[in-house]
Every structure is written in structure tokens, then in C-alpha cells.
Scaffold this active site. Structure first.
Site, PDB file in Angstrom:
ATOM      1  N   TYR A 268     -13.921   6.178 -13.965  1.00 47.47           N
ATOM      2  CA  TYR A 268     -13.553   5.113 -12.966  1.00 47.47           C
ATOM      3  C   TYR A 268     -14.316   3.770 -13.495  1.00 47.47           C
ATOM      4  O   TYR A 268     -13.407   2.932 -13.459  1.00 47.47           O
ATOM      5  CB  TYR A 268     -14.079   5.522 -11.820  1.00 47.47           C
ATOM      6  CG  TYR A 268     -13.999   4.251 -10.733  1.00 47.47           C
ATOM      7  CD1 TYR A 268     -13.123   3.972  -9.952  1.00 47.47           C
ATOM      8  CD2 TYR A 268     -15.744   3.694 -10.426  1.00 47.47           C
ATOM      9  CE1 TYR A 268     -13.025   2.578  -9.042  1.00 47.47           C
ATOM     10  CE2 TYR A 268     -15.520   2.789  -9.482  1.00 47.47           C
ATOM     11  CZ  TYR A 268     -14.321   2.328  -8.945  1.00 47.47           C
ATOM     12  OH  TYR A 268     -14.205   1.202  -7.946  1.00 47.47           O
TER      13      TYR A 268
ATOM     14  N   VAL B  26     -20.953   7.180   0.639  1.00 52.75           N
ATOM     15  CA  VAL B  26     -22.157   7.671   1.252  1.00 52.75           C
ATOM     16  C   VAL B  26     -22.458   7.289   2.678  1.00 52.75           C
ATOM     17  O   VAL B  26     -23.004   8.109   3.604  1.00 52.75           O
ATOM     18  CB  VAL B  26     -23.488   7.839   0.371  1.00 52.75           C
ATOM     19  CG1 VAL B  26     -24.001   6.169   0.285  1.00 52.75           C
ATOM     20  CG2 VAL B  26     -24.408   8.668   0.758  1.00 52.75           C
TER      21      VAL B  26
ATOM     22  N   VAL C  69     -20.093  -1.320  -1.014  1.00 53.09           N
ATOM     23  CA  VAL C  69     -19.611  -1.923   0.041  1.00 53.09           C
ATOM     24  C   VAL C  69     -19.504  -0.912   1.009  1.00 53.09           C
ATOM     25  O   VAL C  69     -19.242   0.259   1.177  1.00 53.09           O
ATOM     26  CB  VAL C  69     -17.963  -2.503  -0.050  1.00 53.09           C
ATOM     27  CG1 VAL C  69     -17.688  -3.500   1.209  1.00 53.09           C
ATOM     28  CG2 VAL C  69     -18.257  -3.410  -1.138  1.00 53.09           C
TER      29      VAL C  69
ATOM     30  N   ASP D  93       0.920  -0.975   0.035  1.00 55.19           N
ATOM     31  CA  ASP D  93       0.061   0.108  -0.020  1.00 55.19           C
ATOM     32  C   ASP D  93       0.989   1.340  -0.019  1.00 55.19           C
ATOM     33  O   ASP D  93       2.045   1.398   0.830  1.00 55.19           O
ATOM     34  CB  ASP D  93      -0.912  -0.236   1.311  1.00 55.19           C
ATOM     35  CG  ASP D  93      -2.277   0.750   0.913  1.00 55.19           C
ATOM     36  OD1 ASP D  93      -2.006   1.974   0.731  1.00 55.19           O
ATOM     37  OD2 ASP D  93      -3.379   0.089   0.996  1.00 55.19           O
TER      38      ASP D  93
ATOM     39  N   LYS E 237     -12.277   0.112 -14.421  1.00 55.50           N
ATOM     40  CA  LYS E 237     -12.775  -1.292 -13.657  1.00 55.50           C
ATOM     41  C   LYS E 237     -12.892  -2.166 -14.735  1.00 55.50           C
ATOM     42  O   LYS E 237     -12.915  -3.340 -14.608  1.00 55.50           O
ATOM     43  CB  LYS E 237     -13.866  -0.910 -12.760  1.00 55.50           C
ATOM     44  CG  LYS E 237     -13.437  -0.369 -11.455  1.00 55.50           C
ATOM     45  CD  LYS E 237     -12.428  -1.183 -10.753  1.00 55.50           C
ATOM     46  CE  LYS E 237     -11.784  -0.597  -9.606  1.00 55.50           C
ATOM     47  NZ  LYS E 237     -10.889  -1.735  -8.857  1.00 55.50           N
TER      48      LYS E 237
HETATM   49  P1  NAD Z   1      -9.825   2.464  -0.223  1.00 54.46           P
HETATM   50  O1  NAD Z   1      -9.486   3.764  -0.575  1.00 54.46           O
HETATM   51  O2  NAD Z   1     -10.290   2.575   1.293  1.00 54.46           O
HETATM   52  O3  NAD Z   1      -8.544   1.510  -0.327  1.00 54.46           O
HETATM   53  C1  NAD Z   1      -7.784   1.519  -1.471  1.00 54.46           C
HETATM   54  C2  NAD Z   1      -6.391   1.076  -1.152  1.00 54.46           C
HETATM   55  O4  NAD Z   1      -5.533   1.129  -2.291  1.00 54.46           O
HETATM   56  C3  NAD Z   1      -6.025   2.314  -0.160  1.00 54.46           C
HETATM   57  O5  NAD Z   1      -5.423   1.708   1.135  1.00 54.46           O
HETATM   58  C4  NAD Z   1      -4.946   2.929  -0.964  1.00 54.46           C
HETATM   59  O6  NAD Z   1      -4.055   3.643  -0.024  1.00 54.46           O
HETATM   60  C5  NAD Z   1      -4.476   1.956  -1.990  1.00 54.46           C
HETATM   61  N1  NAD Z   1      -3.816   2.495  -3.121  1.00 54.46           N
HETATM   62  C6  NAD Z   1      -4.420   3.558  -3.873  1.00 54.46           C
HETATM   63  N2  NAD Z   1      -3.380   3.818  -4.780  1.00 54.46           N
HETATM   64  C7  NAD Z   1      -2.389   2.803  -4.751  1.00 54.46           C
HETATM   65  C8  NAD Z   1      -1.256   2.865  -5.344  1.00 54.46           C
HETATM   66  N3  NAD Z   1      -0.974   3.485  -6.399  1.00 54.46           N
HETATM   67  N4  NAD Z   1      -0.144   1.953  -4.894  1.00 54.46           N
HETATM   68  C9  NAD Z   1      -0.493   1.135  -3.803  1.00 54.46           C
HETATM   69  N5  NAD Z   1      -1.553   1.340  -2.998  1.00 54.46           N
HETATM   70  C10 NAD Z   1      -2.654   2.149  -3.458  1.00 54.46           C
HETATM   71  O7  NAD Z   1     -10.997   1.846  -0.927  1.00 54.46           O
HETATM   72  P2  NAD Z   1     -11.961   0.449  -0.637  1.00 54.46           P
HETATM   73  O8  NAD Z   1     -13.264   0.662  -0.807  1.00 54.46           O
HETATM   74  O9  NAD Z   1     -11.447  -0.381   0.212  1.00 54.46           O
HETATM   75  O10 NAD Z   1     -11.662  -0.330  -2.181  1.00 54.46           O
HETATM   76  C11 NAD Z   1     -10.845  -1.181  -2.508  1.00 54.46           C
HETATM   77  C12 NAD Z   1     -11.081  -1.773  -3.915  1.00 54.46           C
HETATM   78  O11 NAD Z   1     -12.389  -2.189  -4.088  1.00 54.46           O
HETATM   79  C13 NAD Z   1     -10.789  -0.797  -4.889  1.00 54.46           C
HETATM   80  O12 NAD Z   1     -10.366  -1.499  -5.927  1.00 54.46           O
HETATM   81  C14 NAD Z   1     -12.196  -0.218  -5.304  1.00 54.46           C
HETATM   82  O13 NAD Z   1     -12.014   0.460  -6.728  1.00 54.46           O
HETATM   83  C15 NAD Z   1     -12.878  -1.486  -5.261  1.00 54.46           C
HETATM   84  N6  NAD Z   1     -14.519  -1.375  -5.197  1.00 54.46           N
HETATM   85  C16 NAD Z   1     -14.935  -0.586  -4.010  1.00 54.46           C
HETATM   86  C17 NAD Z   1     -16.235  -0.454  -3.779  1.00 54.46           C
HETATM   87  C18 NAD Z   1     -16.978  -0.001  -2.515  1.00 54.46           C
HETATM   88  O14 NAD Z   1     -18.050  -0.046  -2.440  1.00 54.46           O
HETATM   89  N7  NAD Z   1     -15.952   0.476  -1.435  1.00 54.46           N
HETATM   90  C19 NAD Z   1     -17.114  -0.877  -4.704  1.00 54.46           C
HETATM   91  C20 NAD Z   1     -16.735  -1.285  -6.008  1.00 54.46           C
HETATM   92  C21 NAD Z   1     -15.133  -1.320  -6.171  1.00 54.46           C
END
Ligand code: NAD
Length: 331
Positions: free
Chosen positions: A150, A194, A180, A37, A154
Site C-alpha cells: 500500500y 481502528v 483520518v 465510485d 501511495k
Molecule cells: P474508503 O474506502 O471509505 O473510500 C475509498 C472509495 O474509493 C470508496 O468509496 C471505494 O468504493 C472507492 N473505490 C475503490 N476502488 C475504486 C475503483 N477501482 N474505482 C472507483 N472507485 C473506487 O476510504 P477513505 O478512508 O475514505 O480513503 C480515501 C482516500 O484516502 C484513499 O485514497 C486512501 O488511500 C486515502 N487515505 C486514507 C487515510 C485514512 O486514514 N482514512 C489515510 C491515508 C490515506
């Protein structure tokens, strides 16, 4: 506890919301866990409890850097790739950085995993891939046109993963996450999701603002259901269950208005003043789809998925967690 310590799992984005919950779960299951990370949107406090565990390793680095990805996959059996820049508005604001992280970074991780002989690459896909398709419920095979940068990133992830399966024989599974929520999701900042954002606003005795009339609906998915899907994707031995994508959701939908009312009710159990806070309605937001509801039939059939938390059960858990962590969140 099972001894899985000879199996190493790399969790990219492991300091983020979903990633830190995955680290937690797989450490509890006895696996060795590497977290990669760069703390772009993740937090040290999310992984602080794991740092004392001898089976946990933190690599602070960026997936845009090939050498970092190569280092992170050494000796790794499974990759759970979560690192990305989330949020539709962020990608509208800065599509270039979203693309660099979400597409180039993803490709770096795929190549490094292929070269290191990783057994399976499970990655965070997104319900945004359904784009402008109005069909409900969403089934994996029917998608529309992406509605944001975005969503493009994906979808490109899925295309690359598919090509790596067919061209290099790599096992990949994409999990299309649907909205999520749960413990450790960041409530702060311009791009907050949200539910945690509204939780904080209510806790601060401010009115939350719903974009639109509140009748948009979402398949809000509690984090533990997502953890279960990752575990199933990693463990399945059925050949027909790999090299594909799955909706990762509860399989029901709730309007924004019902969500906010239920949230207010649950929070008012801790602080009765919250019951009186009015909800405000604002203009709809660019790139938002009106309704989202997943079919989870494929995940049930091929992976044996059985979501354990309904939206209401998950929300109650999440509210309890935010309430107990309020002093840290306000820091
Ligand atoms: P989050 O922002 O809490 O987690 C993403 C993590 O990736 C963070 O810890 C961030 O520091 C790290 N990161 C970002 N850029 C980076 C880089 N260049 N190198 C290394 N680490 C990096 O978000 P989340 O909600 O936990 O999402 C996790 C994954 O799930 C993501 O791929 C997101 O697109 C996907 N996703 C999340 C949701 C949701 O509802 N939360 C929905 C659809 C998809």
C-alpha cells in the site's frame, strides 16, 4: 450560499468515508459535484442525501477503466482524487489488486485529467510514505523506505503527480493523510480502521484488541481538518503552494492506549456499561510503524491551514455521530 455552480469538481471515491464528506462540503459551498465510485468499499447510503441535489451527479464506474475516467472528467475544473483501496493488511493480502486500483487507476485519472485540461489535480496521498523513517515529527522532505505494498502505491502516486507537473505542466497537490477518522468511516469488515472498529466493539459490549502494548502513537486527524486541507489545496492561488505534497494532520500524537481510554470514556456517557469493558492487548501487526506525528508547518505556511478539531474534540463528535447512527450501522 456562494454561486459556484459553474465550477465542477470531480470527487473520485466520493461514496467512501473521506470522499462523501468532501461531496457534502463542496455541495454546501455551491459547487457542482461529480462522484465517481464503483462501491468497492464505499456505500450508496453515504451519498443518498446528495442524489436529490441538481448539482450532484453520480457516475458508477471503475477508475481502472480508461473510458470511464475520460467520461468523468468532462467539463471538470478540479479533481479531488480519493478512490483507492486503503489498508496496509489488504495490500499485503492482495498486492496485485491494490496496485491495479491505486497505481494504474491513479495514472488513468491523471491522463484523463491532463487530456481534458483539468485546472488542478488534488489527490489523497498517505503518511505511510514515511515508511521506516524514524524521524519525528514527519516533515514532507524526509521519507524512509515503504513498509507495505500500500505504501509503495501511495508513494508512486506522488512520483507520477510530480512527473505530470514537470512534464505536462499540470497542477497537482498531494495530501498525505494521517489516520483520518470521523462520521461515515466504515466500522465493519476485516480492514476497518481502528477507531470505528473499536467504537462498534464497545457499543456491542465487546473488548477491543490493541495490536502491541498500546504505546504506539498516531496523529489521529478529524475529518473536518482533512476537508479544510482539500478546500485550501483546491483554492490556493500561490504558485509556490502547488506541485508539491502536504502533511494533512492535526500535528499532535496520541498513544493507542490513550485513544482507547478516551473513546471508552466518551461512549460511557451514552451507555455507562461501556466504562467497565476491559481492553485486551494482542501481538503487534506486520507493516505497522511505531510512531506517527506530522509537522503541519508547511501546510500552515503555504496554504494557511489552521486545524479546527483536536483529537479529543474530533473524537467526541465522531462518537456522537456513531451513537446516533447505531441502528443503521447494525443493519
Ligand atoms: P474508503 O474506502 O471509505 O473510500 C475509498 C472509495 O474509493 C470508496 O468509496 C471505494 O468504493 C472507492 N473505490 C475503490 N476502488 C475504486 C475503483 N477501482 N474505482 C472507483 N472507485 C473506487 O476510504 P477513505 O478512508 O475514505 O480513503 C480515501 C482516500 O484516502 C484513499 O485514497 C486512501 O488511500 C486515502 N487515505 C486514507 C487515510 C485514512 O486514514 N482514512 C489515510 C491515508 C490515506
Amino acid at each position: 450560499m456562494q454561486d459556484n455552480s459553474n465550477i465542477k469538481i470531480l470527487i473520485t471515491g466520493g461514496a467512501g468515508f473521506i470522499g462523501s464528506n468532501l461531496c457534502d462540503y463542496f455541495l454546501t459551498q455551491g459547487y457542482a459535484v461529480v462522484c465517481l465510485d464503483n462501491f468497492a468499499t464505499g456505500f450508496r447510503k453515504n451519498i443518498t442525501p446528495f442524489l436529490e441535489n441538481p448539482r450532484f451527479e453520480l457516475i458508477e464506474g471503475d477508475i481502472r477503466d480508461k473510458a470511464t475516467c475520460e467520461r468523468a472528467v468532462q467539463g471538470v475544473t478540479y479533481v479531488l482524487h480519493q478512490a483507492a483501496l486503503g489498508s496496509v493488511p489488504r495490500s499485503i493480502q492482495d498486492p496485485v489488486t491494490s496496485n491495479e486500483v491505486n497505481v494504474s487507476g491513479f495514472l488513468n485519472m491523471l491522463v484523463a485529467s491532463r487530456d481534458a485540461g483539468v485546472k488542478r489535480f488534488v489527490y489523497a496521498a498517505s503518511s505511510s510514505t514515511y515508511g521506516d523513517s524514524e524521524a519525528l515529527p514527519k516533515v514532507e522532505e524526509v521519507i524512509g523506505k515503504p513498509l507495505s505494498p500500500y505504501a509503495i502505491t501511495k508513494y508512486v502516486n506522488e512520483l507520477y503527480a510530480g512527473i505530470f507537473s514537470t512534464t505536462y505542466g499540470m497542477e497537482t497537490i498531494g495530501l498525505r493523510y494521517f489516520n483520518v477518522f470521523g462520521r461515515r468511516q466504515d466500522p465493519a469488515g476485516a480492514y476497518a480502521a481502528v477507531i470505528p472498529k473499536f467504537v462498534m466493539q464497545f457499543m456491542n459490549h465487546e473488548s477491543p484488541v490493541i495490536n502491541g502494548d498500546g504505546q504506539f502513537s498516531r496523529d489521529f486527524t478529524y475529518i473536518d481538518n482533512v476537508v479544510q486541507m482539500n478546500a485550501l489545496a483546491l483554492q490556493t492561488t500561490r504558485p509556490e503552494a502547488v506541485n508539491t505534497v502536504y502533511n494533512t494532520a492535526y500535528g499532535d500524537r496520541t498513544t493507542l492506549q490513550d485513544m482507547v481510554y478516551l473513546l471508552r470514556t466518551y461512549l460511557a456517557e451514552y451507555d455507562p456499561v461501556i466504562a467497565q469493558i476491559p481492553v485486551v492487548y494482542g501481538p503487534p501487526r506486520a507493516g505497522d510503524i511505531p510512531h506517527s506525528l506530522a509537522s503541519i508547518e508547511k501546510a500552515q505556511r503555504l496554504l494557511g491551514y489552521q486545524p479546527q478539531f483536536s483529537f479529543a474534540q474530533g473524537l467526541k463528535e465522531a462518537v456522537a455521530w456513531y451513537w446516533n447512527h447505531l441502528p443503521q450501522l447494525k443493519k
